[in-house]
Motif scaffolding. Structure first.
Motif, PDB file in Angstrom:
ATOM      1  N   UNK A   1       0.827  -1.205   0.000  1.00  0.00           N
ATOM      2  CA  UNK A   1       0.000   0.000   0.000  1.00  0.00           C
ATOM      3  C   UNK A   1       0.861   1.256   0.000  1.00  0.00           C
ATOM      4  N   UNK A   2       1.919   1.243   0.829  1.00  0.00           N
ATOM      5  CA  UNK A   2       2.806   2.401   0.893  1.00  0.00           C
ATOM      6  C   UNK A   2       3.514   2.632  -0.446  1.00  0.00           C
ATOM      7  N   UNK A   3       4.052   1.535  -1.004  1.00  0.00           N
ATOM      8  CA  UNK A   3       4.818   1.673  -2.248  1.00  0.00           C
ATOM      9  C   UNK A   3       3.904   2.022  -3.416  1.00  0.00           C
ATOM     10  N   UNK A   4       2.714   1.441  -3.440  1.00  0.00           N
ATOM     11  CA  UNK A   4       1.793   1.749  -4.523  1.00  0.00           C
ATOM     12  C   UNK A   4       1.401   3.224  -4.509  1.00  0.00           C
ATOM     13  N   UNK A   5       1.221   3.763  -3.320  1.00  0.00           N
ATOM     14  CA  UNK A   5       0.888   5.175  -3.205  1.00  0.00           C
ATOM     15  C   UNK A   5       2.054   6.049  -3.668  1.00  0.00           C
ATOM     16  N   UNK A   6       3.249   5.640  -3.264  1.00  0.00           N
ATOM     17  CA  UNK A   6       4.432   6.407  -3.684  1.00  0.00           C
ATOM     18  C   UNK A   6       4.633   6.364  -5.182  1.00  0.00           C
ATOM     19  N   UNK A   7       4.464   5.156  -5.794  1.00  0.00           N
ATOM     20  CA  UNK A   7       4.615   5.010  -7.241  1.00  0.00           C
ATOM     21  C   UNK A   7       3.589   5.859  -7.975  1.00  0.00           C
ATOM     22  N   UNK A   8       2.347   5.833  -7.477  1.00  0.00           N
ATOM     23  CA  UNK A   8       1.281   6.622  -8.118  1.00  0.00           C
ATOM     24  C   UNK A   8       1.602   8.106  -8.075  1.00  0.00           C
ATOM     25  N   UNK A   9       2.128   8.560  -6.919  1.00  0.00           N
ATOM     26  CA  UNK A   9       2.490   9.974  -6.783  1.00  0.00           C
ATOM     27  C   UNK A   9       3.635  10.335  -7.712  1.00  0.00           C
ATOM     28  N   UNK A  10       4.662   9.465  -7.745  1.00  0.00           N
ATOM     29  CA  UNK A  10       5.815   9.725  -8.608  1.00  0.00           C
ATOM     30  C   UNK A  10       5.404   9.781 -10.073  1.00  0.00           C
ATOM     31  N   UNK A  11       4.544   8.864 -10.475  1.00  0.00           N
ATOM     32  CA  UNK A  11       4.165   8.817 -11.882  1.00  0.00           C
ATOM     33  C   UNK A  11       3.276   9.993 -12.276  1.00  0.00           C
ATOM     34  N   UNK A  12       2.525  10.469 -11.277  1.00  0.00           N
ATOM     35  CA  UNK A  12       1.678  11.612 -11.569  1.00  0.00           C
ATOM     36  C   UNK A  12       2.518  12.845 -11.844  1.00  0.00           C
ATOM     37  N   UNK A  13       3.595  12.977 -11.083  1.00  0.00           N
ATOM     38  CA  UNK A  13       4.444  14.156 -11.225  1.00  0.00           C
ATOM     39  C   UNK A  13       5.798  13.837 -11.850  1.00  0.00           C
ATOM     40  N   UNK A  14       6.068  12.565 -12.049  1.00  0.00           N
ATOM     41  CA  UNK A  14       7.388  12.182 -12.520  1.00  0.00           C
ATOM     42  C   UNK A  14       7.453  11.881 -13.999  1.00  0.00           C
ATOM     43  N   UNK A  15       8.558  11.249 -14.392  1.00  0.00           N
ATOM     44  CA  UNK A  15       8.836  11.062 -15.812  1.00  0.00           C
ATOM     45  C   UNK A  15       8.996   9.602 -16.202  1.00  0.00           C
ATOM     46  N   UNK A  16       8.964   8.698 -15.266  1.00  0.00           N
ATOM     47  CA  UNK A  16       9.143   7.281 -15.574  1.00  0.00           C
ATOM     48  C   UNK A  16       7.772   6.636 -15.756  1.00  0.00           C
ATOM     49  N   UNK A  17       7.436   6.283 -16.973  1.00  0.00           N
ATOM     50  CA  UNK A  17       6.109   5.752 -17.272  1.00  0.00           C
ATOM     51  C   UNK A  17       6.209   4.526 -18.172  1.00  0.00           C
TER      52      UNK A  17
END
Length: 502
Positions: free
Chosen positions: A117-133
């Protein structure tokens, strides 16, 4: 979420996979397994992975070393370390390597669920604002203009590579330079290359409001990376730019970018743009020869004709070889299906695999080798007796013609377009000997002939039959015949040497 589990105990792999499969975060993803660090890196180079869970204690590349390598190669992928040892030193190393989390064996389901749950939330946040897709996420981006750029380190520069250190260090610098250059440009995305041969194969996407803006962004990025890499790192790097489109799927743009990158095979290092060109047609003579060889099931001639066809393509004026190679592949497929109808569906399903293999080729030789290696596996599936007779017969022919060289199974396997392990299995099945035993027998037989000359020196004969060390040759010869070379000359051939051999 796609998860890679790494552990040298198969029962743990299966147990963890079963637990993860029950979690909602993994419901729509795939679960990959690896028994060691090397297998894990191979999977990471070709599969889209969102999370790695690895044991710390493994033979070879352990979990900490694997984590360090992932941090260099795939900084976007979180790593969770798994161990049965409550040791603070491991915790400190895990923190230093920026591991995402740390779990103890046996893993409790509630701890695993909480971590996901923690990692999924972090990944979702990173992908929303990040560049790795992922590629599907790139397809979902709503830009009027999108492009893909294929970026890769070119072949060569052996001395400079040695100065810089190992490939891990070079890869770390490569990624660092690219990521930092991209920081200055908006709407740049890094996408997993499912067809990648190694970590240097990168796909970079861009989105913009206009075609001109998209083109300017990727050209600026390529120019900045190439300038720094060429002047400071002093290794060659190339880029291939796709066409610009707001509707074309990622796969089409990826192929265009890699097709443009393939221009370097003809024109060396550079920044190349995709241009659709008509494929070079096969000559009537080439078509006739290839068709005749397929009709009679002559696999050796089929491979020879295909190699000649590829070399003609590379010798032509077309900048990118891919369109012409696809035309050659289509003709080959049509002829195989014509004479071996049952091969239709199996071969058709393997065409994408072949296309992916050759997309990132850095040199003409590598391109030809990858292409013919895959075609050879096609022929094993459809041409009668090819694997048992054709491949082994050709390997034997190479051994008999090149026994005086420092020959090994990898070189011969490359020449007959199969893997070394596959050739070894075929060799034992067909000859009842190993590759090395067969090579040794050929060399010893040839040495026996040359020992009939009383003036020939043993050290000269050793060199002539493929041994740089005459003492090693003498040991091998005695193991095979029961006699040292000089004794064989005197006792078996019945000749007295007129001078001291050594």
């Amino acid at each position: 979420m796609n998860v890679l589990i790494v552990d040298d105990e198969d029962t743990i792999l299966k147990g963890l996979a079963a637990l993860i499969a029950e979690l909602p975060e993994a419901a729509d993803g795939e679960i990959f397994s690896a028994l060691n660090g090397s297998e894990a890196l191979d999977i990471l180079s070709v599969r889209p992975v969102d999370l790695v869970i690895t044991d710390i204690h493994m033979p070879g590349i352990d979990g900490l070393s694997l984590t360090g390598t992932i941090r260099y190669r795939h900084p976007e992928i979180p790593v969770v370390l798994l161990t049965g040892y409550n040791d603070s030193s491991y915790m400190q190393q895990a923190i230093r390597l920026k591991a995402e989390d740390y779990l103890f064996k046996p893993v409790k389901k509630e701890d695993l669920a909480s971590m996901f749950q923690r990692i999924n939330q972090r990944i979702s946040t990173d992908r929303k604002h990040g560049r790795f897709i992922r590629e599907d996420q790139f397809d979902a981006l709503a830009y009027p203009a999108k492009m893909i750029m294929a970026c890769d380190l070119d072949e060569g520069g052996g001395e400079r590579r040695s100065q810089l250190g190992n490939d891990e260090m070079i890869l770390w610098m490569y990624r660092k330079v690219i990521y930092e250059a991209a920081d200055a440009i908006e709407d740049i995305y890094f996408i997993t290359a499912s067809s990648a041969l190694d970590g240097f194969n990168m796909l970079i996407g861009v989105g913009a409001e206009t075609h001109e803006a998209a083109d300017d962004k990727l050209n600026s990025l390529a120019a900045a990376i190439r300038e720094f890499w060429s002047t400071s790192i002093k290794l060659k790097i190339s880029f291939g730019l796709s066409a610009i489109s707001g509707t074309a799927p990622f796969r089409a743009l990826e192929k265009e970018a890699c097709s443009a990158l393939a221009y370097r095979i003809h024109q060396h290092s550079g920044i190349y743009r995709f241009a659709s060109k008509a494929a070079l047609p096969l000559s009537i003579q080439a078509r006739t020869s290839l068709e005749s060889a397929i009709e009679v099931g002559d696999a050796e001639t089929i491979l020879s004709e295909l190699k000649e066809g590829l070399l003609r393509i590379f010798g032509g004026e077309a900048a990118s070889p891919l369109p012409a190679v696809e035309e050659l592949l289509q003709f080959l497929y049509a002829q195989l299906v014509k004479f071996y109808p049952s091969a239709s569906i199996p071969l058709f399903n393997r065409i994408p695999k072949l296309t992916e293999k050759i997309l990132w080729s850095r040199t003409k030789d590598q391109f030809v080798q990858l292409f013919l290696h895959e075609i050879n596996s096609w022929l094993e599936a459809v041409v009668p007796d090819h694997s048992e007779y054709g491949i082994v017969a050709l390997a034997k022919s190479i051994i008999h013609s090149r026994f005086s060289e420092a020959l090994n199974v990898s070189e011969v396997a490359a020449a007959v377009y199969v893997s070394p392990s596959h050739l070894s299995r075929l060799f034992r099945a067909r000859t009842n000997t190993t590759f090395l035993e067969y090579l040794t027998n050929v060399r010893v037989s040839e040495a026996k002939k040359r020992l009939a000359d009383p003036k020939a020196k043993v050290y000269d004969i050793a060199s002539q039959v493929g041994y740089s060390d005459w003492k090693h040759f003498s040991r091998i010869f005695k193991e095979a015949t029961g006699y040292h070379p000089s004794d064989y000359r005197n006792r078996i051939v019945g000749m007295q040497a007129t001078e001291t051999d050594i």
